[in-house]
Design an enzyme around this catalytic site. Sequence first.
Site, short mmCIF file in Angstrom:
data_model
loop_
_atom_site.label_atom_id
_atom_site.label_comp_id
_atom_site.label_asym_id
_atom_site.label_seq_id
_atom_site.Cartn_x
_atom_site.Cartn_y
_atom_site.Cartn_z
N HIS A 100 0.81 -1.23 0.00
CA HIS A 100 0.00 0.00 0.00
C HIS A 100 0.84 1.27 0.00
O HIS A 100 0.54 2.24 0.69
CB HIS A 100 -0.95 -0.01 1.19
CG HIS A 100 -1.98 -1.09 1.15
ND1 HIS A 100 -2.52 -1.56 -0.03
CD2 HIS A 100 -2.57 -1.82 2.15
CE1 HIS A 100 -3.40 -2.52 0.23
NE2 HIS A 100 -3.44 -2.70 1.53
N HIS A 171 -10.16 1.07 0.85
CA HIS A 171 -9.89 -0.15 1.61
C HIS A 171 -10.93 -0.34 2.72
O HIS A 171 -10.60 -0.49 3.89
CB HIS A 171 -8.48 -0.07 2.20
CG HIS A 171 -7.89 -1.38 2.58
ND1 HIS A 171 -8.35 -2.14 3.63
CD2 HIS A 171 -6.84 -2.08 2.05
CE1 HIS A 171 -7.61 -3.23 3.75
NE2 HIS A 171 -6.69 -3.22 2.79
N GLU A 292 -11.51 -4.60 -2.84
CA GLU A 292 -10.72 -3.43 -3.20
C GLU A 292 -10.49 -3.40 -4.71
O GLU A 292 -9.77 -4.24 -5.25
CB GLU A 292 -9.37 -3.47 -2.47
CG GLU A 292 -9.48 -3.65 -0.96
CD GLU A 292 -8.23 -4.27 -0.39
OE1 GLU A 292 -7.12 -3.73 -0.63
OE2 GLU A 292 -8.33 -5.30 0.30
#
Length: 340
Positions: A100, A171, A292
Site C-alpha cells: 500500500h 480499503h 478493493e
Amino acid sequence: MSGGAPFGRLATGEEIRRWHIEAGELEAAVITWGATVQDLRYRGRGVVLGADRLEPYFDDLQYAGAIVGRFANRIGGARFDLNGTTYRTDPNFRGRHTLHGGGRGAGERPWRMEELRDDSVRLSLHLPDGDMGFPGALDVMATYSLEPPATLRVVIEARTTRATPCSFAHHGYFVLDDSGTGTRYALQIDAERYLPVDDDLIPTGEIAGVAGTPFDFRTRRPIGTSGYDHNFCLSPGGGALRRVARADSPASGLCMEVSTTEPGLQLYDGAHLRGLPRNGTPLGANPAIALEAQAWPDSPNHANFPDCILRPGSVYRSETLYSFGYGSSADQPASPHAPR
C-alpha cells in the site's frame, strides 16, 4: 478548510477532523487521516468496521476505510524497473516487500479537506518525488459522494511529474449482518481468472482460470474458509464503469454491489482482523470482507499485467461504486448513474 469535529491528534500535534455527509438512505463520516470512511450507515445500520477514536487506525484498524496508495496492494521485493532505472521502495511488508505504498503511504497520512457539501467530501494529498522510493511528485484528489437511493461513489484522480506506478484503492471492511463473520456471506465476482500468489502473497506471474478452483465465484456462493487475499482479474471493461461483484448476507438480506473502472478486485476475507474493537466487543475471525478495486498487485514487475504507469501529462482516474439494498434490490443494476 475549517470546520468538522475533532477526532484526535497525531504525535506531531496535527489535528485530525471528522466530517459528516448524507443522502438518500446513506450517511457517512470521513476523517482526514488516510481520507478514511470512519462510518457508513444504510438505513441506520452500520455497514463498515470503524472506531470512534483515532488510535485504533494506527494498529488493529490500519487501512480500514482508507484510500491506500500510491500503489495499492503489494510490490514484490520492494523494487521495480522503470525506464532503465531500478527503484527500491519501502519494504514495510514482512521486511522485504512494499504494501500500500510503503510505511507512510496515502492511507497513513493526514489529507487536506478541500470541499464539503451535504452529500460529498473532497480531500487532497501531495506525495513528494522520491517518497517511499517512488519517482515523481504525485498530487491526489479523492471524492466521496452519496447518491440516492444508497450508493457510495469513490472517485480518485492523480497527476505526476515523472513516470510512476499509480494505483489507489478504497480499503473498506464491509459488515452485512450481525453474525460476526463474513465467511457466510454469499459472493459473486465477474472474473474468469485470478492471480495465484506465493507464501508472501506476491503474485507468481501466472494468470490462472478460476474454473474448478475455490476462486470460482462466477455463480453466487458462500465465501467459506478457504482463505482469500487474492486479486480477481475482472471482465474487460476498457476503463468503463461496470458492475463486477455482489456480496449479500442470507441472514440479514442486505446486499452490496460493486461497480468499478478498475481491472482488478482484491478479495480479503478478514482472516487477520480478530480482536478489533466494535462497540466495545472484541470481534472473532473473519468479521468483515474487503473488496478493493485496483490495478493488479505487483504490476510494475510483470509485463503481462495491465499497465499501471502514470506519466506526466496524463490523469489517473479511478471510480468505484458501492451500492446497498435489501431483497430484490440485489437483482437490480448496481447504480442508475452514468460515469461522470
